[in-house]
Structure formats: C-alpha cells, structure tokens
Design a protein around this motif. Structure first.
Motif, mmCIF file in Angstrom:
data_model
loop_
_atom_site.group_PDB
_atom_site.id
_atom_site.type_symbol
_atom_site.label_atom_id
_atom_site.label_comp_id
_atom_site.label_asym_id
_atom_site.label_seq_id
_atom_site.Cartn_x
_atom_site.Cartn_y
_atom_site.Cartn_z
ATOM 1 N N VAL A 69 -25.647 -67.624 -19.972
ATOM 2 C CA VAL A 69 -26.621 -68.551 -19.730
ATOM 3 C C VAL A 69 -26.684 -69.190 -18.265
ATOM 4 O O VAL A 69 -25.515 -69.179 -17.628
ATOM 5 N N PHE A 70 -27.637 -69.166 -17.721
ATOM 6 C CA PHE A 70 -27.934 -69.839 -16.386
ATOM 7 C C PHE A 70 -28.445 -71.337 -16.527
ATOM 8 O O PHE A 70 -29.413 -71.508 -17.111
ATOM 9 N N PRO A 71 -27.974 -72.038 -15.699
ATOM 10 C CA PRO A 71 -28.606 -73.426 -15.423
ATOM 11 C C PRO A 71 -29.834 -73.278 -14.881
ATOM 12 O O PRO A 71 -30.185 -72.318 -13.784
ATOM 13 N N SER A 72 -31.054 -74.084 -15.448
ATOM 14 C CA SER A 72 -32.345 -73.850 -14.652
ATOM 15 C C SER A 72 -33.015 -75.264 -14.903
ATOM 16 O O SER A 72 -32.364 -76.187 -15.509
ATOM 17 N N LYS A 73 -34.099 -75.521 -14.042
ATOM 18 C CA LYS A 73 -34.659 -76.564 -14.103
ATOM 19 C C LYS A 73 -35.022 -77.269 -15.344
ATOM 20 O O LYS A 73 -34.956 -78.583 -15.813
ATOM 21 N N GLN A 74 -35.506 -76.215 -16.293
ATOM 22 C CA GLN A 74 -36.025 -76.345 -17.437
ATOM 23 C C GLN A 74 -34.866 -76.538 -18.426
ATOM 24 O O GLN A 74 -35.130 -76.394 -19.514
ATOM 25 N N GLY A 75 -33.505 -76.893 -18.125
ATOM 26 C CA GLY A 75 -32.362 -76.924 -18.872
ATOM 27 C C GLY A 75 -31.886 -75.313 -18.786
ATOM 28 O O GLY A 75 -31.727 -74.618 -17.807
ATOM 29 N N GLN A 76 -31.026 -75.014 -19.950
ATOM 30 C CA GLN A 76 -30.343 -73.869 -19.896
ATOM 31 C C GLN A 76 -31.163 -72.550 -20.186
ATOM 32 O O GLN A 76 -31.773 -72.664 -21.153
ATOM 33 N N LEU A 77 -30.867 -71.610 -19.436
ATOM 34 C CA LEU A 77 -31.831 -70.474 -19.415
ATOM 35 C C LEU A 77 -31.039 -69.242 -20.078
ATOM 36 O O LEU A 77 -29.794 -68.741 -19.612
ATOM 37 N N LYS A 78 -31.221 -68.751 -21.267
ATOM 38 C CA LYS A 78 -30.390 -67.869 -22.045
ATOM 39 C C LYS A 78 -30.816 -66.525 -21.729
ATOM 40 O O LYS A 78 -31.709 -65.991 -22.036
ATOM 41 N N ALA A 79 -30.208 -65.778 -20.534
ATOM 42 C CA ALA A 79 -30.517 -64.611 -19.952
ATOM 43 C C ALA A 79 -30.315 -63.536 -20.915
ATOM 44 O O ALA A 79 -31.041 -62.666 -21.044
ATOM 45 N N VAL A 80 -29.173 -63.422 -21.519
ATOM 46 C CA VAL A 80 -28.265 -62.630 -22.617
ATOM 47 C C VAL A 80 -28.053 -63.504 -23.654
ATOM 48 O O VAL A 80 -27.216 -64.312 -23.656
ATOM 49 N N ASP A 81 -28.635 -63.032 -24.873
ATOM 50 C CA ASP A 81 -28.349 -63.875 -25.977
ATOM 51 C C ASP A 81 -27.842 -63.315 -27.156
ATOM 52 O O ASP A 81 -28.519 -62.408 -27.852
ATOM 53 N N ASP A 82 -26.446 -63.513 -27.742
ATOM 54 C CA ASP A 82 -25.852 -62.977 -28.751
ATOM 55 C C ASP A 82 -25.990 -61.454 -28.688
ATOM 56 O O ASP A 82 -26.638 -60.853 -29.845
ATOM 57 N N VAL A 83 -25.598 -60.863 -27.712
ATOM 58 C CA VAL A 83 -25.667 -59.181 -27.704
ATOM 59 C C VAL A 83 -24.439 -58.566 -28.194
ATOM 60 O O VAL A 83 -23.415 -58.591 -28.031
ATOM 61 N N ASN A 84 -24.652 -57.583 -29.302
ATOM 62 C CA ASN A 84 -23.445 -56.688 -29.647
ATOM 63 C C ASN A 84 -23.772 -55.337 -29.596
ATOM 64 O O ASN A 84 -24.958 -54.951 -29.918
ATOM 65 N N LEU A 85 -23.010 -54.678 -28.928
ATOM 66 C CA LEU A 85 -23.389 -53.076 -28.672
ATOM 67 C C LEU A 85 -22.031 -52.407 -28.493
ATOM 68 O O LEU A 85 -21.071 -52.688 -27.820
ATOM 69 N N GLU A 86 -22.251 -51.036 -29.051
ATOM 70 C CA GLU A 86 -21.148 -50.329 -28.722
ATOM 71 C C GLU A 86 -21.700 -48.730 -27.919
ATOM 72 O O GLU A 86 -22.586 -48.368 -28.674
ATOM 73 N N ILE A 87 -21.232 -48.409 -27.070
ATOM 74 C CA ILE A 87 -21.666 -47.376 -26.313
ATOM 75 C C ILE A 87 -20.546 -46.325 -26.246
ATOM 76 O O ILE A 87 -19.549 -46.647 -25.938
ATOM 77 N N LYS A 88 -21.027 -45.016 -26.822
ATOM 78 C CA LYS A 88 -19.848 -44.007 -26.873
ATOM 79 C C LYS A 88 -19.544 -43.144 -25.624
ATOM 80 O O LYS A 88 -20.516 -43.039 -24.806
ATOM 81 N N GLU A 89 -18.505 -42.555 -25.651
ATOM 82 C CA GLU A 89 -18.054 -41.820 -24.396
ATOM 83 C C GLU A 89 -19.234 -40.601 -24.286
ATOM 84 O O GLU A 89 -19.196 -39.953 -25.382
ATOM 85 N N GLY A 90 -19.580 -40.389 -23.090
ATOM 86 C CA GLY A 90 -20.456 -39.409 -22.789
ATOM 87 C C GLY A 90 -21.948 -39.245 -23.330
ATOM 88 O O GLY A 90 -22.765 -38.296 -23.074
#
Ligand SMILES: Nc1ncnc2c1ncn2[C@@H]1O[C@H](COP(=O)(O)OP(=O)(O)O)[C@@H](O)[C@H]1O
Ligand SMILES: [Mg+2]
Length: 341
Positions: A10-31
């Motif tokens: 979350v970034f603070p912004s003039k319009q309040g809180q800006l959710k730049a990344v929201d509830d992300v879940n990710l698994e990335i495999k080797e290679g």
C-alpha cells in the motif's frame, strides 16, 4: 524457488491508501521463465521490486532461494541481491564506464580480484555476444547492445534469479526478439530462473512457460502460456491474447471476403498447441474434392506449441465443402464459418 504469500503493498496517496499490490500469492519454480503481464499501473513493477527487496511488502512474505527477502536488511540483503539480479527498460548503465567496466562493476563490489575479474568479464562478453565492443561507451551502443551489457552485468555474480522489468519495452521488435532469444539461451544454459514483467503479449508468448495477468494490483489469471492462449477467461486476458493471435485486419478481411466470393465458404481456423497448420491443409485438399485458398493468417510459436488464426476459402460442390468443414472440425483446431456463399 520464489514464494510470494499474501502480499499486499500500500502506498499513501492524496486519495487515501493506494493498493499497488493486493493479496498476491504466487509460487515460481526453479528454472522457470515466468511472465507477469498487465497494463501500466497494474502493480507489476512494485511486485517485482519486492522480489529483491527494493520495496518491502506492507503485508505478507516474499521468499527467494531460501531467503525471506521481506525480512532481511543490510548486509544480508546485499548478499541476497547478488543472487537476485535485475535488468531494466532503460538499461541503467554507468555512462562514464566502458562495456567491460560496466560488467566488471558488480564484481568489484563483490570483491573479486583483478585477474579473475577480467576472466569473468571476458566470459560474459562472449556469453551475450558483445565481442569487439569491450572498450565502447554506452553512448556508442545500440539499444540491443546496451541491454546485452545490462544482462552481462546482471549475470556477473552467477545469480539464481534474473528479474526483468520491461527489459525489451524500449527496443524495436527485431531487437526485442534477439534479446528474448538471449534470455531463453541463458535460461537453458545456466538453469536460471527468470521473472519478467511486460505489457506485451508477444514477449510472453515467445519465451514464457507460465504467465500471470495482473490488474489493479491483483493476479486475475494464471496458467501455462499455451493454456491461457487456448482458454483466456478474463476479459483483460482475452484482449492480451488477441494482441498476438488475431490479425489486426480481421474485421476488414471478413467483410472484404464476403464480397469477394459468391460461392463456397470462408472459414476461420484457430490453431493451438500440437495442431500444425501445414498437414491439416495438405490433408484437407487430399481427402476432399475442394479448392482451398489461404487468405490470411497470423500463426506463431510459443515455447510449447503453435497458435494463431488462419482464414481460408473453401470452394466446390456444396456437399464436398460441408464434408471438408466437418473434417476440419474433427481436427485439433477451432473452426468458425464466417461466410456462407
Ligand atoms: N513509490 C511509490 N509511491 C506511491 N505510489 C506508487 C509508488 N510506486 C508505484 N506507485 C503506484 O502504484 C501503482 C502501481 O505502480 P507500478 O507497480 O509501477 O505499476 P506497473 O509497473 O504495472 O505500471 C500505480 O498506481 C503507481 O502510481
Ligand atoms: Mg512498471
């Protein structure tokens, strides 16, 4: 290799809180070559910057190569960053240093001695195809060459992960392809895990194994690249897929074709994966008493198969034409009859 758990930024912004990344879940495999696609402002850069600690998540955790990046600081983080390197859209080279000196820079920081450093720089120059340009300054290089320096520099300390933030977005299509080929080569040769973010589906389809689609900070779709091409679910994903599968002139073509042919049928074929257009057309002509004209198409290759659109005109006896259409339908290909002459 990479694990992103319940991450929010979350970034603070003039319009309040800006959710730049929201509830992300990710698994990335080797290679793996993993792509994240989204329009500008979707949160891609913020997400990738959390993978090397350039941003800290407001909530959640990020683990890369066994290190909890979202927790470590100082020298531990600097050490982690030698294993997680990054390349950028605008290359971020040191303009007062030559190609060799740019590539040597991270080695100097890591305390690699002179002789060994020079040996490693020479290896890297060769790996990225910059032989003969060792003493040039960045201002004397083309965009593609600058990115090759960026890649060599990023690989200097044998990282486990390479992060690419719009690494080809400043390059023309041909140069983009040569840089993407280099990334595939490096991935195969060094077993390097690559995470790249882009707004161009072409980049995804050319080199990625899996793709996540990001919109308003969230991952709205995720899958094998070919599967996503085959079955895009979200409207945004459909738009991205169309960037590379449907010829821009489609609508015009269809209308044009309707006027051009008084008989037969115009058929739109969608190829995905294993199905290959060449044998299909050959068999179509061999097994049916029809004339086949190839009108227009856009077919290309992903890392695991071909996909694309082809317009053909089938002409002949009505029964034969219908039989031909049935034959096509029985193959691994999408069929849409767009005119009925
Ligand atoms: N340091 C920052 N401070 C405030 N807002 C930011 C900051 N970085 C990014 N943002 C905002 O977060 C959102 C996502 O930005 P970004 O991750 O750069 O998206 P993308 O890379 O997909 O274009 C945008 O609305 C952007 O303005
Ligand atoms: Mg960005």
């Amino acid at each position: 290799m990479i694990s992103i758990k319940d991450v929010r930024k979350v970034f603070p912004s003039k319009q309040g809180q800006l959710k730049a990344v929201d509830d992300v879940n990710l698994e990335i495999k080797e290679g793996e070559i993993f792509g994240v696609i989204g329009y500008s402002g979707a949160g891609k850069s913020t997400l990738i910057r959390m993978l090397n600690g350039l941003e800290l998540p407001t909530e959640g955790s990020v683990t890369v190569a066994g290190r909890v990046i979202s927790k470590i600081r100082g020298s531990e983080l600097r050490k982690a960053r030698q294993e997680i390197s990054m390349i950028f859209q605008h290359f971020n080279l040191l303009w007062s240093r030559t190609v060799s000196e740019n590539i040597a820079f991270p080695l100097e920081i890591a305390g690699v001695g002179g002789l060994e450093r020079q040996k490693r720089v020479n290896e890297l120059i060769k790996l990225v195809g910059l032989e003969g340009r060792e003493n040039a300054y960045p201002s004397q290089l083309s965009g593609g060459q600058k990115q090759r320096v960026g890649i060599a520099r990023a690989l200097a300390n044998n990282p486990k992960v390479l992060l690419c933030d719009e690494a080809t977005s400043a390059l023309d299509p041909q140069t983009t392809d040569s840089i993407l080929d280099l990334l595939v080569d490096i991935n195969k040769r060094l077993g390097l895990t690559i995470v790249l973010i882009t707004h161009e589906m072409h980049v995804i389809r050319k080199i990625c194994h899996r793709v996540a689609v990001m919109e308003s900070g969230r991952i709205v779709e995720l899958g094998q690249v070919l599967e996503v091409f085959k079955n895009p679910e979200q409207p945004i994903t459909k738009r991205f897929v169309q960037q590379v599968t449907v010829p821009e002139e489609t609508k015009e073509t269809a209308e044009h074709l309707l006027e051009r042919y008084q008989s037969g049928q115009v058929v739109q074929l969608s190829f995905i994966g294993e199905s290959v257009e060449q044998p299909l057309i050959t068999n179509l002509i061999r097994q049916n008493n029809v004339t086949v004209n190839i009108l227009q198409g856009k077919i290309s290759q992903t890392q695991s198969g071909s996909y694309g659109t082809l317009f053909i005109h089938l002409d002949g006896d009505e029964l034969e034409v219908n039989k031909a259409v049935d034959y096509i339908r029985s193959q691994q290909v999408g069929v849409e009859v767009i005119s009925n002459g």
